[in-house]
Enzyme design. Structure first.
Site, PDB file in Angstrom:
ATOM      1  N   GLU A  82      -6.399  -7.620  -1.169  1.00 48.71           N
ATOM      2  CA  GLU A  82      -7.119  -7.561   0.153  1.00 48.71           C
ATOM      3  C   GLU A  82      -8.549  -6.958  -0.092  1.00 48.71           C
ATOM      4  OE1 GLU A  82      -5.189  -5.119   3.249  1.00 48.71           O
ATOM      5  OE2 GLU A  82      -3.178  -5.693   2.575  1.00 48.71           O
ATOM      6  N   GLU A 140       0.646  -1.346  -0.111  1.00 53.22           N
ATOM      7  CA  GLU A 140       0.126  -0.022   0.007  1.00 53.22           C
ATOM      8  C   GLU A 140       0.669   1.342  -0.105  1.00 53.22           C
ATOM      9  OE1 GLU A 140      -4.083  -1.578   2.108  1.00 53.22           O
ATOM     10  OE2 GLU A 140      -2.948  -0.302   3.272  1.00 53.22           O
TER      11      GLU A 140
END
Length: 808
Positions: free
Chosen positions: A464, A393
């Site tokens: 995710e 991320e």
């Protein structure tokens, strides 16, 4: 090669002083510990996250074997969190930054063969900003200590340090082995050595070949050999797959002047992987990836758990949760976990340590080194199908990520790279666009379309989803726990129905400890489909229902109206792979229900929604005609779901029934009470029968709690000490009269361990959401041990355990 495990009888101090390094230091005030070891035992929740962030010291007396001038002796640490400096006989022999990858140090110049040596390890478990993943916040704890195994290696001065095996062209008529040999050579001259390669299936050698190698004077060098094996292995090669994870071994003997000077024995599998724009292919077969993310942590001891606990987590993912992939979030994990994934056929996404933050150039250099260490550690595992070479991320750092991507491709051209991001339209240097998609909020589409996220034609994988969007505790109200499960199924439905998505990996397998910036304020992120003890929430059964290897039927409701707002019972969801379910109320047939294919047309197994607990009881027991009984039933069901907020058409129908049968509101309330409230009547029981075709295969009953009982299950009743101590998990559950979990219970229990075992964590526990788990470990004594659970309310439960001490 001779390997000696050295995991027992270390001396430990939770602080560090320079005098601890000295050979003659008196360490009697240290405590004796075994590896894997956490630098401190951590509470389950509500603690200072800095509790483990300190410097500590480990000491060990080593009586080293004698070794001659052609030999070297090394020490290998599989994982020390976070920084380690190693001393032998008070001399520093090396250090390592980073707690998630192994390192090996040469002891030869300092070691005294045939005598006692003093090994000292300084461990800094603080979150140092110069070492990935640190520098800002991270949504997990790193813990501390020497938490993975340690071993000595006696090697020839010329030896193969690492082997990388690639299997190529398996789907053609010319399959090939490609073997990368990473040599360590101390001699400053060119050598010609023979390499004997033996391909072994089970215990039989099925093919052998030899190569002559030229080893130059460089200390570190890589040689690659290739061998066509078509038609040379007897039967056709057995490929590694999800259903048949066939494994082979490659034995390598390095021969000098007719004498074996080094050997390697590597487990691997023949398999061919490919990510295409239309999805993932294993051995030419298209497979939709359906997985979960896993942290490597456990209650109380953080990351410090041995082989058996690592094996069990892999088994839970494959056999209980029914997934086909696990992402190692957000760092490389135990070799034992990967070994088990190889053995059972579970795909793995392996990635470097990191969480959003990218540090300076020196930090980035360590991260590039993490890529190298990760791949050299893990590259022979057939379960691993993709390397994660981007900090999870993080923003685009093209110069940095070109280095990580290039490193991965240089070391392993057989696997693609991915880079997990949570920003759309991100620069893509890797082979697969891997993306965390948190768009789902319960009512909208489960996942975004690939075209909304990226314009690349490269393969696309969701890494995710859900997680922080809907954190759910095992003891939350029933509506939330069911909604949590449905949200996971909604994403799986969207993934299964979209040909542009290779698959999806949910967040996450189980709840985990985290920093103050995340979670519910108690240092726990309740993002898992299981709790920290690997005890399932409803969502775990939603995943488990997506396989067909064994039957499953989980009724995600207690059928208690008082659990719901306004006593308005919601639809009952059954997570199952049954074809149909027949429902009985107090022994009377109600109805047959089928998978909800209208809402979930693409799921492997859609849930079954039960929205009728009445059946034809009104027609049988009341004064209404058949048609009017149906109208009354529909009105009562609507009232049960929505209260008295009826649609105009239902209000009109109710008025007609009142007029026709001379009823008033009191009569209607009495009807509702009889068929939904049950006030004043006998206790109601519901029986669910699951069918495959016409055959009943599962049966489950729900009813009132009269005689609850405490149940005790243990994962294994045998503990075997080999390279390390052994562990097993014990789970306590409060069950009702029919064997169903009672969620709203917090009774306390006391644990007593007798014999050669001890409890990990506190000895007095309270049930959390009606259940609790704990682990026990061996302590070096063979024989029968006993685990006793003492409850003031439920009495005493006991389990016998056999402990076998077979230390290597």
């Amino acid at each position: 090669m001779k390997k000696i495990d050295i995991n027992f009888d270390w001396q430990y101090s939770p602080d560090f002083k320079e005098e601890y390094i000295e050979v003659d230091f008196d360490d009697r005030d240290f405590v004796t510990v075994n590896i894997p070891h956490s630098n401190i035992e951590i509470p389950y929740n509500n603690f200072d996250e800095k509790i483990y962030q300190f410097e500590s010291c480990y000491r060990k007396k080593l009586r080293l074997d004698s070794f001659d001038e052609e030999e070297s002796v090394y020490i290998k640490f599989e994982g020390v969190m976070t920084f380690a400096r190693v001393y032998l006989n008070a001399i520093c022999i090396g250090e390592h930054k980073g707690g998630y990858t192994p390192f090996r140090l040469d002891l030869t110049d300092v070691a005294i063969g045939g005598h006692e040596n003093i090994l000292v390890v300084y461990v800094d478990s603080r979150e140092r900003k110069d070492i990935p993943p640190f520098g800002f916040v991270i949504d997990y704890l790193s813990y501390g200590g020497i938490y993975r195994e340690v071993a000595l290696e006696y090697r020839n001065k010329t030896h193969i340090e690492t082997v990388g095996i690639k299997t190529n062209d398996l789907l053609t008529k010319s399959p090939k082995l490609e073997i990368d040999l990473y040599f360590k050579n101390i001699y400053e001259n060119i050598q010609f050595l023979n390499l004997k390669c033996s391909l072994i299936e089970a215990e039989s050698t099925i093919y052998e070949f030899e190569k002559t190698l030229e080893i130059n004077e460089e200390l570190n060098q890589v040689l690659t050999i290739k061998e066509a094996i078509e038609g040379k292995c007897g039967e056709e090669l057995k490929l590694w797959s999800l259903d048949n994870p066939n494994l082979y071994r490659l034995k390598l003997d390095l021969i000098k002047e007719g004498r074996i000077i080094d050997s390697q024995n590597i487990s691997f599998g023949f398999r061919e992987i490919e990510f295409r724009s239309e999805g993932f292919y294993l051995n030419g077969k298209h497979i939709k990836i359906q997985g979960l993310n896993r942290h490597q942590s456990f209650p109380y001891v953080g990351n410090a758990m041995p082989k058996s606990a690592q094996y069990k987590d892999a088994d839970i993912l494959k056999y209980e949760l029914g997934v086909n992939m696990v992402r190692l979030s957000h760092y490389p994990q135990s070799n034992h976990f990967l070994d088990r994934c190889d053995q059972i056929g579970l795909l793995v996404f392996d990635e470097i340590p990191g969480w959003q933050h990218v540090g300076d150039e020196s930090w980035q250099e360590i991260s590039v080194e993490n890529v190298r260490e990760m791949i050299l550690k893990d590259m022979n595992h057939p379960s691993i199908v993709i390397w994660g070479v981007r900090i999870n991320e993080s923003q685009d750092y093209d110069k940095f990520y070109k280095k990580t991507n290039d490193m991965a491709h240089k070391l392993d051209s057989s696997r693609p790279t991915g880079g997990v991001r949570n920003i759309a339209k991100s620069n893509i240097l890797e082979d697969v666009y891997t993306y965390n998609d948190f768009v789902h909020t319960g009512e909208n589409l489960g996942l975004q379309k690939k075209s909304k996220v990226t314009k690349t034609d490269k393969p696309y994988l969701v890494t995710e989803y859900n997680g922080h969007m809907f954190p759910t505790k095992k003891f939350d109200n029933e509506s939330r726990r069911v909604e949590h499960a449905l949200r996971h199924l909604n994403v799986l439905e969207a993934m299964q129905g979209d040909k542009d998505i290779s698959g999806s990996i949910g967040w996450c397998m189980f709840d985990y400890n985290t920093h103050k910036d995340f979670g519910s304020g108690d240092k726990i992120c309740y993002h898992g489909v299981m709790d920290m003890y690997r005890i399932p929430k409803h969502a775990a059964f939603a995943y488990g229902s997506q396989q067909d290897d064994y039957p499953i039927m989980h009724v995600a409701s207690s059928l208690n109206i008082g659990e719901y707002d306004g006593s308005l019972l919601e639809d009952i969801y059954v997570f199952t792979n049954c074809d149909s379910i027949k429902l009985y109320k107090n022994g009377e047939y109600v109805n047959t229900f089928y998978p909800d294919r209208e809402k979930y047309p693409n799921l492997v197994n859609a849930p079954i929604r039960i929205n009728d607990l009445i059946g034809d009881a009104i027609e049988k027991n009341e004064k209404f005609s058949k048609g009017d009984a149906g109208i009354v039933k529909d009105i009562l069901i609507n009232v049960n779901k929505n209260g008295l907020k009826l649609r105009p058409v239902d209000t009109a129908k109710m008025g007609w029934i009142f007029l026709k049968y001379k009823m008033n509101m009191a009569d209607a309330e009495d009807l509702y009470t009889r068929y939904f409230g049950g006030w004043g009547g006998e206790a109601t029981s519901y029986e669910f029968k699951g069918y495959k075709g016409e055959k009943s295969i599962l049966k489950l009953t729900k009813g009132q709690v009269v005689n609850p009982r405490l149940d005790m299950k243990i994962d294994s009743n045998i503990l075997i000490e080999e390279a390390t101590y052994d562990t097993t998990r014990v789970v306590l559950r409060l069950l009702d009269d029919y064997g169903n979990d009672i969620i709203y219970a917090n009774d306390t229990v006391t644990i007593e361990a007798q014999g050669g075992v001890e409890v990990i964590g506190p000895k007095v526990l309270a049930l959390i959401g009606g259940s609790i788990g704990f682990w026990i470990k061996s302590k070096g004594e063979s024989g029968q041990a006993n685990i006793k659970i003492i409850s003031e309310r439920f009495g005493v439960l006991e389990k016998k355990i056999e402990v076998i001490k077979n230390r290597l």
